[in-house]
Scaffold this active site. Structure first.
Site, PDB file in Angstrom:
ATOM      1  N   GLY A 130       0.846  -1.192   0.000  1.00 33.14           N
ATOM      2  CA  GLY A 130       0.000   0.000   0.000  1.00 33.14           C
ATOM      3  C   GLY A 130       0.878   1.238   0.000  1.00 33.14           C
ATOM      4  O   GLY A 130       2.097   1.153   0.071  1.00 33.14           O
TER       5      GLY A 130
ATOM      6  N   GLU B 212     -10.126 -12.751  -0.234  1.00 29.59           N
ATOM      7  CA  GLU B 212      -9.236 -13.810  -0.692  1.00 29.59           C
ATOM      8  C   GLU B 212      -8.704 -13.609  -2.098  1.00 29.59           C
ATOM      9  O   GLU B 212      -7.578 -14.005  -2.417  1.00 29.59           O
ATOM     10  CB  GLU B 212      -9.956 -15.172  -0.643  1.00 29.59           C
ATOM     11  CG  GLU B 212     -10.310 -15.662   0.748  1.00 29.59           C
ATOM     12  CD  GLU B 212     -11.611 -15.078   1.269  1.00 29.59           C
ATOM     13  OE1 GLU B 212     -12.109 -14.093   0.686  1.00 29.59           O
ATOM     14  OE2 GLU B 212     -12.129 -15.597   2.278  1.00 29.59           O
ATOM     15  N   ASN B 213      -9.502 -13.009  -2.962  1.00 29.72           N
ATOM     16  CA  ASN B 213      -9.071 -12.923  -4.361  1.00 29.72           C
ATOM     17  C   ASN B 213      -8.415 -11.588  -4.735  1.00 29.72           C
ATOM     18  O   ASN B 213      -8.173 -11.327  -5.914  1.00 29.72           O
ATOM     19  CB  ASN B 213     -10.247 -13.213  -5.297  1.00 29.72           C
ATOM     20  CG  ASN B 213     -10.534 -14.702  -5.322  1.00 29.72           C
ATOM     21  OD1 ASN B 213      -9.613 -15.502  -5.494  1.00 29.72           O
ATOM     22  ND2 ASN B 213     -11.775 -15.096  -5.120  1.00 29.72           N
ATOM     23  N   GLY B 214      -8.133 -10.773  -3.759  1.00 30.65           N
ATOM     24  CA  GLY B 214      -7.390  -9.535  -4.004  1.00 30.65           C
ATOM     25  C   GLY B 214      -8.134  -8.554  -4.880  1.00 30.65           C
ATOM     26  O   GLY B 214      -9.368  -8.551  -4.948  1.00 30.65           O
TER      27      GLY B 214
ATOM     28  N   ASP C  50     -12.254   7.705  -6.989  1.00 37.09           N
ATOM     29  CA  ASP C  50     -11.213   6.830  -7.567  1.00 37.09           C
ATOM     30  C   ASP C  50     -11.765   5.432  -7.801  1.00 37.09           C
ATOM     31  O   ASP C  50     -11.125   4.423  -7.492  1.00 37.09           O
ATOM     32  CB  ASP C  50     -10.004   6.784  -6.621  1.00 37.09           C
ATOM     33  CG  ASP C  50      -8.751   6.266  -7.341  1.00 37.09           C
ATOM     34  OD1 ASP C  50      -8.798   6.113  -8.581  1.00 37.09           O
ATOM     35  OD2 ASP C  50      -7.741   6.015  -6.669  1.00 37.09           O
TER      36      ASP C  50
HETATM   37  P1  AMP Z   1      -4.403  -0.811  -1.038  1.00 36.55           P
HETATM   38  O1  AMP Z   1      -3.413  -0.137  -0.207  1.00 36.55           O
HETATM   39  O2  AMP Z   1      -5.767  -0.822  -0.423  1.00 36.55           O
HETATM   40  O3  AMP Z   1      -4.427  -0.394  -2.464  1.00 36.55           O
HETATM   41  O4  AMP Z   1      -3.965  -2.387  -1.071  1.00 36.55           O
HETATM   42  C1  AMP Z   1      -2.835  -2.856  -1.724  1.00 36.55           C
HETATM   43  C2  AMP Z   1      -3.009  -4.286  -2.106  1.00 36.55           C
HETATM   44  O5  AMP Z   1      -3.173  -5.077  -0.939  1.00 36.55           O
HETATM   45  C3  AMP Z   1      -4.252  -4.516  -2.920  1.00 36.55           C
HETATM   46  O6  AMP Z   1      -4.014  -4.322  -4.262  1.00 36.55           O
HETATM   47  C4  AMP Z   1      -4.583  -5.962  -2.593  1.00 36.55           C
HETATM   48  O7  AMP Z   1      -3.818  -6.822  -3.422  1.00 36.55           O
HETATM   49  C5  AMP Z   1      -4.111  -6.085  -1.181  1.00 36.55           C
HETATM   50  N1  AMP Z   1      -5.242  -5.896  -0.279  1.00 36.55           N
HETATM   51  C6  AMP Z   1      -5.677  -4.715   0.198  1.00 36.55           C
HETATM   52  N2  AMP Z   1      -6.739  -4.904   0.997  1.00 36.55           N
HETATM   53  C7  AMP Z   1      -6.944  -6.219   1.031  1.00 36.55           C
HETATM   54  C8  AMP Z   1      -7.898  -7.045   1.673  1.00 36.55           C
HETATM   55  N3  AMP Z   1      -8.873  -6.540   2.426  1.00 36.55           N
HETATM   56  N4  AMP Z   1      -7.852  -8.359   1.469  1.00 36.55           N
HETATM   57  C9  AMP Z   1      -6.886  -8.855   0.695  1.00 36.55           C
HETATM   58  N5  AMP Z   1      -5.973  -8.171   0.054  1.00 36.55           N
HETATM   59  C10 AMP Z   1      -5.988  -6.837   0.225  1.00 36.55           C
END
Ligand code: AMP
Length: 993
Positions: free
Chosen positions: A640, A713-715, A756
């Site tokens: 992130g 689970e599936n991202g 977004d």
């Molecule tokens: P973000 O900072 O929210 O963009 O998250 C970065 C990456 O972390 C995402 O692209 C997902 O692959 C993974 N991710 C974020 N939130 C979750 C979640 N609740 N469950 C599983 N993977 C997550």
């Protein structure tokens, strides 16, 4: 010829030539001889009186067997009275006796000089006695039976020869009752030779009829018949008591009843014999034994049935004549067609029915949970029987047809159906049973409509209603939406209430007014269809009340007014303190709209955490502080903006452990970064919707600072779709889109603008449920790699953003709807990058000029239309998320409409790039052609390359395109194929440059 003894001897000598029968006499079986003179070889010893009367003479019969005969021929003398008496004849069981006499008699005419004395008859007499009286003889004791005359006698032929004729006369005597009797022959002057005397009686002889044996039976002397009971022969049984009648003539008459051979025996020549090996007879009866039916055998004689060969069986009701059978093989070619939460299973008849016709099918439903691996089901599955609420049409067992519809399954759930063909012997061979299995995953489905609504109580201003849960909830019902309006106003102004339970009281109604009301249920899959309109009326305004009751009413009204005033006061006071607090799980949320728009702001709205003086106060208001010891981190799943994103587990006291995603704030952060990081939790914590990522809590009091959210689970959706290119059904894709739209509707109802919305900011769980994520404020766009600075400053994800938001930062739910259209395009093209590699500037320009993305491959026309609607330049013309949800719901309910693809229907002319068309454009110049192709990135790219003619251009290869920056496969293929088409088009002549 004279009549002396010698001449009589001559008669006897002639006798042998006169007997016609050349064979020994066989007496009928029903005649029992008491006396047969021919059987005696020696002297018969009969008494002759006077002694010169009858005389005994020896001779031979036709077989030269010696016989004894008697003759008398005293025709020359007067007053003849010659007696011949037999020996005493025991009567035995005779009731009536027959006397058969064979004799010759000369007619008197043939004897010269005897006229006047010669006779042509003799008398037959008898005497009954209980004992043999020896030689004692008294003429008068005898009773006459008959006078015997000859039928035939000596007759003269034309040639003068005499021919001897043998007479046979039979006389009956009876009834006889004494132990025995004598016969006597009285001659009164005839010339007679008694060749033989036979005395007999008649009986019905031993016989077997209808498998019953009947003993020797002597008939009665009278005319009546003797009824005789038969007894069944060995190995037989009486069917009806066997009986027969013995006639006076010694004949069996009228057989009645019969016996039947026992099982294992058959009738052979009036007996019951055992069946031979390899044959059987299972029933009583006189049919033959049958050969053992197929797949059975009998090794022993007298088998009642045949045993089955190995692995063959006989069902309980199977007749012994039926072949032994076995369970059928498994059904074949199982096909499943899924429609939301129901599935139609079809299969073919088993190859081997096991030799039986009673084949039926049973379908066993199992709910299987595999270890999810990016949305696919892995090898290890845990299955449990389906819930009893799963419906089978026509039924689950005893199916005679090869199809069944299974309904009321859970949405987004894996099921395995085991289809077994069964026949009458399946239960006897559990190890031989086979089934065919099919595994399916149901789609998402909204709940079915509420159909039963009841009015519980009505007053002037309120009504209490209750209803039944929808027949098919298709998930857990989160709440119900109750929409009502005055009937007269016809939905121009309506009120919406939400209730968790199945009842509600509507207050503040007008007295004596008709209202219409509709209820719909909501699950994780969204809203179901609305119930049919339900009408109710409030009570009239003026109604008479007694003085007594008016007093009570008055008191009630004054106390109510006091309570209301008190409540208002309290509300104002509490409101001061808690103006920013929210009820996280209110049981009822009231929304009121006038002319379709928000009228009274009673709805919970989103609170911008930046309006708090201290944003950390907002975090604690909207997010639960978690103890770090409750969190276990397992692995890193993503990166992130502020740090790593991990997967892990959260175990709160007295709660079940759940999987979570943990966003961490990396070390060395600034205060602003911490604030911005936690702002996402402050926003997320305000939402409570199945399609919005749920916040479990935050860790702010220890380090690292963490945001704990539900695990998906599936991202992210974009990478998930790219990984599963072309693997989902239209309905599955629409289900995902509906989830996103439903989440967005919730956000827009809350007054939150996402800014977004893009597939990369949607997360997908193991059940394919999509949830909107990535909430932030200014940083939303800062941390999005897609965001670009605009001329007016600030970063914007150009490809996803509506023109007005790019141009003058007009971010609204309508601009979110534009972005939704882009997400729709991303989903339908399995994660393709919008506008491929076109530059942001070109995208802005093209969109501004009215060009739009073309329909993705195989995109249903309705969905492409929805995209175009979302991309309306005029933002008020774009659909609201509520409308989008309802359009998608309609599609889900009518999946057939997805079959018409946008590629096959007429499409708008202003498509940016039509990847599916390969027709060569008929443009004059290269520039025109490029414009015609609407391949802005290519046009841009080619503008830096000098092409002298279209011929040269047509020779362009994929490699050349890469060189000029066209790297995405879609446009490459399109351009190359279009160039090739152009080449052939131009064969007829050069295209002007
Ligand atoms: P973000 O900072 O929210 O963009 O998250 C970065 C990456 O972390 C995402 O692209 C997902 O692959 C993974 N991710 C974020 N939130 C979750 C979640 N609740 N469950 C599983 N993977 C997550």
């Amino acid at each position: 010829m004279d009549c002396n003894p010698r001449s009589l001897l001559y008669i006897l000598l002639l006798l042998s030539s006169c007997v016609t029968s050349a064979f020994p006499i066989i007496y009928p079986p029903n005649e029992v001889n008491l006396l047969d003179s021919k059987a005696s070889q020696g002297e018969l010893g009969w008494i002759s009186y006077p002694s010169h009367g009858w005389e005994e003479i020896s001779g031979v019969d036709e077989h030269y067997t010696p016989i004894r005969t008697f003759q008398v021929c005293n025709v020359m003398e007067y007053s003849q009275n010659n007696w011949l008496r037999t020996n005493w004849i025991p009567r035995q069981s005779a009731q009536k006796v027959y006397v058969e006499l064979k004799f010759t008699l000369r007619d008197c005419n043939s004897i010269p000089l005897v006229l006047g004395t010669c006779k042509e008859t003799f008398n037959l007499l008898y005497l009954e006695t209980d004992d043999d009286q020896g030689s004692h003889f008294r003429e008068h004791q005898f009773s006459k039976i008959d006078t015997i005359a000859a039928d035939e006698s000596f007759t003269q032929t034309d040639l003068g020869d005499r021919i001897l004729k043998l007479n046979t006369e039979v006389r009956e005597v009876g009834p006889v009752s004494k132990k025995g009797f004598y016969l006597a022959f009285q001659d009164v002057g005839a010339c007679v030779a008694l060749v033989s005397v036979r005395v007999y009686f008649k009986k019905c002889p031993y016989t077997v009829r209808n498998l019953a044996s009947f003993p020797d039976t002597v008939p009665m002397d009278s005319q009546s018949l003797v009824e005789v009971k038969g007894s069944c022969v060995n190995h037989s049984k009486e069917e009806e008591p066997p009986r027969m009648y013995c006639s006076t003539e010694g004949e069996w008459l009228v057989p009645i009843g019969k016996c039947l051979c026992n099982p294992g025996h058959e009738e052979r020549s009036n007996t019951c014999q055992m069946c031979r090996a390899g044959f059987y007879k299972s029933t009583l009866g006189n049919m033959e034994c049958s050969k053992c039916p197929p797949h059975s055998f009998s090794h022993h004689e007298g088998s009642l049935h045949c045993g089955c060969e190995k692995n063959y069986f006989r069902a309980e009701g199977d007749p012994a004549s039926m072949a032994c059978t076995r369970p059928p093989s498994a059904p074949r070619n199982v096909i499943s067609s899924i429609n939301e939460t129901s599935v139609i299973l079809d299969w073919s008849w088993p190859e081997d029915a096991g030799g039986r016709k009673d084949v039926t099918f049973i379908v066993v439903c199992k709910r299987c949970r595999g270890v999810a691996d990016n949305g696919s089901i892995s090898g290890t599955q845990h299955c449990e029987p389906c819930r009893s609420s799963v419906r089978f049409l026509p039924r689950a067992t005893g199916l005679q047809n090869t199809t069944v519809t299974v309904g009321d399954l859970l949405a987004h759930t894996n099921y395995t159906f085991e289809i077994e063909a069964q026949n009458g012997v399946s239960s006897l061979a559990p190890k031989m049973r086979q089934y065919a299995a099919v595994t399916i995953t149901t789609n998402q489905a909204a709940p079915s409509p509420v159909t039963v609504i009841r009015k519980e109580k009505t007053s002037r201003n309120s009504v209490s209603l209750s209803w039944q849960e929808p027949e098919r909830p298709n998930g857990i019902i989160l709440d119900y939406e109750i929409k009502y309006y005055e009937k007269e106003e016809q939905e121009t102004s309506y009120t919406i209430l939400r209730a968790r339970g199945c009842n509600v009281t509507l207050n503040g109604l007008k007295p004596n007014t008709a209202y219409l009301l509709q209820i719909r249920a909501r699950t994780a899959a969204g809203y179901g269809a609305s119930s049919p309109s339900f009408q109710f009326e409030t009570s009239p305004d003026s109604f008479s009340i007694s003085s007594e009751s008016s007093q009570v009413v008055l008191i009630a009204i004054s106390s109510s007014v006091a309570i209301i005033l008190l409540t208002v006061l309290l509300y104002v006071l509490i409101g001061r303190f808690c103006c920013r607090s929210k009820s996280k799980h209110p049981d009822e949320k009231r929304l009121q709209f006038g002319n379709g728009h928000l009228r009274l702001p009673g709805i919970r709205t989103y609170v911008d955490p930046h309006t708090y003086e201290d944003p950390s106060q907002a975090v604690h208001e909207f997010a639960k502080e978690l103890d770090a010891s409750c969190i276990a981190i397992d692995k890193v799943v993503g990166a992130g903006e502020f740090g790593e994103v991990c997967s892990g587990r959260l175990k709160l006291p007295s709660k079940k452990e759940i999987c979570v995603a943990i966003k961490t704030l990396k070390g060395g952060y600034t205060d602003k970064q911490r604030r911005d990081f936690l702002a996402e939790a402050s926003i997320m914590g305000q939402f409570d919707h199945p399609n919005i990522i749920r916040l479990e809590g935050v860790v702010t009091r220890s380090k690292p600072v963490m945001i704990v959210i539900e695990y998906m689970e599936n991202g992210s959706l974009d990478s998930f779709l790219r990984k599963h290119d072309a693997q989902f059904t239209g309905i599955q894709l629409v289900g995902m889109l509906r989830g996103i739209a439903s989440g967005m509707k919730y956000l827009s109802d809350m007054g939150y603008v996402h800014r977004d919305l893009a597939a990369r900011n949607i997360l997908v769980n193991s059940n394919l449920v999509c949830k909107v994520s990535d909430f932030g404020l200014s940083r939303v766009l800062e941390d999005d790699p897609e965001a670009a600075y605009t001329t007016r400053g600030g970063k914007i994800p150009i490809r996803w953003t509506a023109p007005e938001a790019i141009a003058y930062r007009k971010f609204t739910s309508a601009s979110d709807a534009w972005s939704y259209g882009i997400v729709l395009w991303e989903v339908m093209s399995y994660g393709e990058r919008p506008y491929w590699e076109m530059s942001n500037q070109d995208v802005i320009k093209a969109v501004d000029e009215g060009y739009r993305l073309p329909p993705p491959m195989d995109c249903p026309a309705t969905l492409y239309q929805l995209m175009l609607d979302c991309w309306q330049k005029e933002r008020n013309n774009r659909p609201k998320f509520e409308q989008i949800v309802s359009i998608l719901d309609k599609l889900i309910r009518n999946p057939g409409s997805l079959k018409i693809t946008a590629n096959t229907t007429s499409r708008p002319a202003n498509l940016l790039l039509d990847r599916s068309s390969s027709e060569a454009p008929s443009m004059g110049t290269m520039g025109d052609w490029m414009d015609g192709m609407r391949t802005l990135p290519c046009k841009e790219a080619f503008s830096g390359v000098s092409y002298s003619s279209c011929d040269t251009l047509a020779k362009t290869s994929t490699e050349d395109l890469k060189k000029v920056g066209v790297t995405i496969v879609g446009p490459q293929k399109k351009i190359v194929s279009s160039l090739k088409a152009l080449e052939s088009h131009n064969k007829n002549g050069p295209v002007p440059v």
